[in-house]
Write a protein that holds these residues in place. Structure first.
Motif, PDB file in Angstrom:
ATOM      1  N   UNK A 129       0.920  -1.227   0.018  1.00 17.86           N
ATOM      2  CA  UNK A 129      -0.466  -0.062  -0.498  1.00 17.86           C
ATOM      3  C   UNK A 129       1.031   1.111  -0.317  1.00 17.86           C
ATOM      4  N   UNK A 130       2.205   1.041   1.065  1.00 17.65           N
ATOM      5  CA  UNK A 130       2.873   2.301   1.002  1.00 17.65           C
ATOM      6  C   UNK A 130       3.730   2.466  -0.753  1.00 17.65           C
ATOM      7  N   UNK A 131       4.287   1.600  -0.832  1.00 14.04           N
ATOM      8  CA  UNK A 131       4.789   1.694  -2.051  1.00 14.04           C
ATOM      9  C   UNK A 131       3.892   2.419  -2.939  1.00 14.04           C
ATOM     10  N   UNK A 132       2.722   1.469  -3.294  1.00  9.69           N
ATOM     11  CA  UNK A 132       1.523   1.443  -4.613  1.00  9.69           C
ATOM     12  C   UNK A 132       1.266   2.921  -4.418  1.00  9.69           C
ATOM     13  N   UNK A 133       0.762   3.475  -3.494  1.00 12.41           N
ATOM     14  CA  UNK A 133       0.821   5.297  -3.137  1.00 12.41           C
ATOM     15  C   UNK A 133       1.568   6.156  -2.891  1.00 12.41           C
ATOM     16  N   UNK A 134       2.909   5.932  -2.660  1.00 13.54           N
ATOM     17  CA  UNK A 134       4.178   6.720  -2.491  1.00 13.54           C
ATOM     18  C   UNK A 134       4.506   7.372  -4.466  1.00 13.54           C
ATOM     19  N   UNK A 135       4.701   5.892  -5.018  1.00 16.45           N
ATOM     20  CA  UNK A 135       4.567   6.062  -6.241  1.00 16.45           C
ATOM     21  C   UNK A 135       4.734   6.795  -6.646  1.00 16.45           C
ATOM     22  N   UNK A 136       3.196   7.133  -7.239  1.00 13.65           N
ATOM     23  CA  UNK A 136       1.986   8.241  -7.356  1.00 13.65           C
ATOM     24  C   UNK A 136       3.299   9.093  -7.740  1.00 13.65           C
ATOM     25  N   UNK A 137       2.779  10.171  -6.305  1.00 13.22           N
ATOM     26  CA  UNK A 137       3.257  11.191  -6.439  1.00 13.22           C
ATOM     27  C   UNK A 137       4.578  11.454  -7.430  1.00 13.22           C
ATOM     28  N   UNK A 138       5.879  10.655  -7.237  1.00 14.14           N
ATOM     29  CA  UNK A 138       6.919   9.915  -7.759  1.00 14.14           C
ATOM     30  C   UNK A 138       6.925  10.271  -9.217  1.00 14.14           C
ATOM     31  N   UNK A 139       5.521   9.482  -9.667  1.00 17.36           N
ATOM     32  CA  UNK A 139       5.949   9.198 -11.138  1.00 17.36           C
ATOM     33  C   UNK A 139       5.296  10.681 -11.528  1.00 17.36           C
ATOM     34  N   UNK A 140       4.264  11.558 -10.983  1.00 20.05           N
ATOM     35  CA  UNK A 140       3.429  12.583 -11.715  1.00 20.05           C
ATOM     36  C   UNK A 140       5.127  13.744 -11.377  1.00 20.05           C
ATOM     37  N   UNK A 141       5.369  13.806 -10.347  1.00 17.55           N
ATOM     38  CA  UNK A 141       6.365  15.458 -10.296  1.00 17.55           C
ATOM     39  C   UNK A 141       7.648  14.484 -10.385  1.00 17.55           C
ATOM     40  N   UNK A 142       8.157  13.518 -10.413  1.00 25.15           N
ATOM     41  CA  UNK A 142       9.299  13.617 -10.849  1.00 25.15           C
ATOM     42  C   UNK A 142       9.890  12.888 -12.053  1.00 25.15           C
ATOM     43  N   UNK A 143       8.685  11.526 -12.580  1.00 19.32           N
ATOM     44  CA  UNK A 143       9.276  10.613 -13.792  1.00 19.32           C
ATOM     45  C   UNK A 143       8.530  11.104 -14.763  1.00 19.32           C
ATOM     46  N   UNK A 144       7.286  11.467 -14.497  1.00 18.72           N
ATOM     47  CA  UNK A 144       6.622  11.756 -16.476  1.00 18.72           C
ATOM     48  C   UNK A 144       6.807  13.323 -16.708  1.00 18.72           C
ATOM     49  N   UNK A 145       7.711  14.187 -15.977  1.00 18.70           N
ATOM     50  CA  UNK A 145       7.635  15.509 -16.889  1.00 18.70           C
ATOM     51  C   UNK A 145       9.335  14.829 -17.244  1.00 18.70           C
ATOM     52  N   UNK A 146      10.227  13.942 -16.866  1.00 21.37           N
ATOM     53  CA  UNK A 146      11.664  13.635 -17.408  1.00 21.37           C
ATOM     54  C   UNK A 146      11.614  12.633 -18.020  1.00 21.37           C
ATOM     55  N   UNK A 147       9.951  12.450 -19.382  1.00 20.86           N
ATOM     56  CA  UNK A 147      10.006  11.596 -20.411  1.00 20.86           C
ATOM     57  C   UNK A 147       9.787  12.804 -21.557  1.00 20.86           C
ATOM     58  N   UNK A 148      10.338  12.502 -22.201  1.00 24.12           N
ATOM     59  CA  UNK A 148      11.436  13.530 -23.280  1.00 24.12           C
ATOM     60  C   UNK A 148      11.911  14.647 -23.471  1.00 24.12           C
ATOM     61  N   UNK A 149      11.953  15.201 -24.779  1.00 22.06           N
ATOM     62  CA  UNK A 149      13.145  16.604 -24.387  1.00 22.06           C
ATOM     63  C   UNK A 149      14.757  16.664 -24.566  1.00 22.06           C
ATOM     64  N   UNK A 150      15.216  15.193 -24.947  1.00 24.46           N
ATOM     65  CA  UNK A 150      16.421  14.705 -24.607  1.00 24.46           C
ATOM     66  C   UNK A 150      17.513  14.682 -26.407  1.00 24.46           C
ATOM     67  N   UNK A 151      18.551  15.299 -26.232  1.00 28.29           N
ATOM     68  CA  UNK A 151      18.716  14.771 -27.666  1.00 28.29           C
ATOM     69  C   UNK A 151      19.673  12.638 -27.830  1.00 28.29           C
ATOM     70  N   UNK A 152      18.962  12.038 -27.223  1.00 30.02           N
ATOM     71  CA  UNK A 152      18.894  10.529 -27.649  1.00 30.02           C
ATOM     72  C   UNK A 152      18.256   9.880 -26.238  1.00 30.02           C
ATOM     73  N   UNK A 153      17.882   8.101 -26.720  1.00 35.04           N
ATOM     74  CA  UNK A 153      17.283   7.601 -26.161  1.00 35.04           C
ATOM     75  C   UNK A 153      18.322   6.998 -25.588  1.00 35.04           C
ATOM     76  N   UNK A 154      19.244   7.045 -24.992  1.00 36.72           N
ATOM     77  CA  UNK A 154      20.388   6.449 -24.262  1.00 36.72           C
ATOM     78  C   UNK A 154      20.116   7.717 -23.386  1.00 36.72           C
ATOM     79  N   UNK A 155      20.707   9.123 -23.778  1.00 31.35           N
ATOM     80  CA  UNK A 155      20.355   9.986 -22.358  1.00 31.35           C
ATOM     81  C   UNK A 155      18.738   9.672 -21.863  1.00 31.35           C
ATOM     82  N   UNK A 156      17.565   9.684 -22.691  1.00 27.77           N
ATOM     83  CA  UNK A 156      16.247   9.528 -21.593  1.00 27.77           C
ATOM     84  C   UNK A 156      16.391   8.388 -21.209  1.00 27.77           C
ATOM     85  N   UNK A 157      16.904   7.443 -21.476  1.00 30.81           N
ATOM     86  CA  UNK A 157      16.957   6.024 -20.761  1.00 30.81           C
ATOM     87  C   UNK A 157      17.083   5.532 -19.381  1.00 30.81           C
TER      88      UNK A 157
END
Length: 485
Positions: A129-157
């Motif tokens: 419960x804690x993991x699933x609940x805490x991953x959501x804001x982490x996804x919204x605030x950290x991971x999702x904004x980091x998707x796209x806008x990179x010079x290469x796929x390696x840099x994004x990965x």
């Protein structure tokens, strides 16, 4: 906190080094000192592994390898940036950094495995419960904004691999904290160090102003190295696998509040986005809400089942004599009522015997109360093996027992009492008062007649069974019929 001064010296000297490193301008000197602090943390973990050996040593070895991997990444990053003058991101340094996450996660999961308790299933669900609940804001605030806008796929990965590594560390850490009942100073310091690593990664991923190269950006990682090294040198480092007491899990108010707050993160995220006009994370919030709903229902089901088991055990305790394991007087009274109803319906007899171990007080005074308890328990066990399923043996109080024998007449009951006399342990004897239900008397009246017969058996010399006198009924005489004229 421990008597060994090594960890204190390390913490004091490390604090000075961290402050100096944070105050130095960005350059080779600062980053070189940064790498040395990381190396010292790895060296402290290896020292703990050599000192502890066994399973604890393996845990510190894994954490030391994880620290060394990160420190070597720092050194390689420094080489690329200040000596080779090439962009260190992305580079093999990132591979060394990322290697730290699975290695440390394995160590944490091993630690959680050793701290399992009777409530481990509940702990796993709470952790989920804690993991699933805490991953959501982490996804919204950290991971999702980091998707796209990179010079290469390696840099994004590689960029996305850092927050995903943090999710792995978070999952392992939450699993450990949910399962562990052994809170050692060393374990608490490792927890703080891991939180600092994740905080530093968030700064690194969200960095748009070059903050990660300033004191604000490096302090979380430097402090993590320092605290991790102190944890390894602390005397309690050897107690990481200390066995926790085998206690049933307790659903504390703090745990309830924590789980409630985490579950509310999903709707809270959506409310915040609607309020401030941000782009809605409909799918992540929906998926998270479904997962949390299923996990909470599973948690409630387990809690309900545990409560039912506890209620059943409490009911058994309330109806059972704790010393002998026999039914107690409360259970006997209920069984008497049922036996009366059955006998009245079927027209069958009911015999009841009140048994009393002879000279039990003398036995207690001679051999001690513990031996007396063993005699009571032994007699209960031996007699229970002789009677049938239709009969019921209950402890009445002290050294007195009641034998309820539905369907048996007096002669049959006397034969059963004779069989009990043969198996009475430690060469002891008992006296018994035997009464046959007359079809009308109450359970209390039947017990009184058996008790009177028991006293008669005692006065007649003990080690015998005496039949109770028939029940006496007070009948009011009717006036004689006649002619009053």
């Amino acid at each position: 906190m421990g008597n060994s001064p090594a960890w204190r010296f390390y913490l004091l000297g490390g604090t000075v080094a961290v402050v100096v490193c944070a105050l130095l301008p960005y350059g080779l000197t600062r980053d070189g000192l940064y790498s040395l602090i990381g190396m010292s943390s790895a060296a402290a973990a290896f020292a703990a592994a050599a000192r502890c050996r066994g399973a604890v040593g393996l845990l510190w070895l894994l954490m030391g390898i994880g620290q060394l991997s990160a420190a070597l990444g720092d050194a390689l990053w420094t080489y690329y940036d200040h000596i080779a003058h090439v962009d260190p991101f992305p580079s093999p340094a990132d591979g060394l950094y990322l290697l730290q996450y699975p290695i440390v996660a394995v160590a944490l999961l091993m630690l959680a495995r050793h701290h399992r308790s009777p409530g481990d299933r509940e702990a796993r669900l709470d952790a989920a419960i804690l993991i699933v609940g805490l991953v959501l804001p982490y996804w919204v605030l950290v991971i999702a904004p980091s998707i796209g806008g990179y010079d290469s796929a390696l840099e994004e990965a590689i960029t996305l691999s850092y927050p995903l590594g943090d999710v792995l560390l978070l999952a392992a850490l939450v699993r450990l904290l949910a399962a562990s009942h052994a809170r050692t100073p060393s374990g608490r310091m490792v927890t703080v160090a891991l939180v600092l690593v994740m905080a530093g990664d968030v700064i690194f991923v969200l960095d748009e102003e070059g903050v990660s190269t300033t004191a604000v950006g490096v302090l979380p990682f430097l402090t993590s190295y320092l605290i991790w090294g102190a944890a390894a040198l602390h005397p309690s480092a050897a107690d990481l696998l200390r066995a926790a007491p085998e206690t049933a899990p307790s659903f504390t108010t703090r745990r309830l509040v924590t789980l409630t707050a985490v579950v509310l993160l999903a709707p809270g995220t959506l409310i915040a986005q609607l309020t401030f006009g941000f782009e809605l994370s409909a799918w992540p919030v929906s998926i998270t809400s479904v997962l949390l709903f299923v996990l909470v229902v599973a948690r409630m089901a387990i809690m309900l089942r545990r409560l039912q088991d506890q209620a059943r055990r409490l009911d058994e305790i309330a109806r059972t004599d704790t010393l002998t394991g026999l039914p107690n007087r409360r259970t006997l009274d209920a069984q008497l009522v049922r036996a009366y109803e059955r006998a009245a319906r079927d027209g069958t007899p009911i015999s009841l015997a009140l048994l009393d171990l002879d000279r039990f007080k003398l036995f207690n005074d001679t051999h001690g109360h513990q031996a007396g308890d063993e005699l009571l328990a032994g007699a209960a066990t031996a007699w229970s093996l002789v009677i049938t399923n239709a009969d019921m043996l209950a402890r009445y109080g002290g050294e007195e027992f009641v034998l309820l024998m539905p369907g048996r007449g007096l002669e049959d009951a006397e034969h059963l009492l004779a069989a009990l006399r043969v198996v009475t342990p430690q060469g002891q004897t008992f006296s018994a008062g035997l009464a046959l239900w007359d079809g009308r008397e109450t359970p209390l009246e039947l017990l009184r007649r058996a008790d009177t017969a028991l006293y008669a058996a005692k006065e007649a010399g003990r080690d015998r069974a005496v039949r109770a006198a028939p029940a006496v009924r007070n009948v009011t005489a009717l006036p004689a019929a006649g002619n009053n004229l």
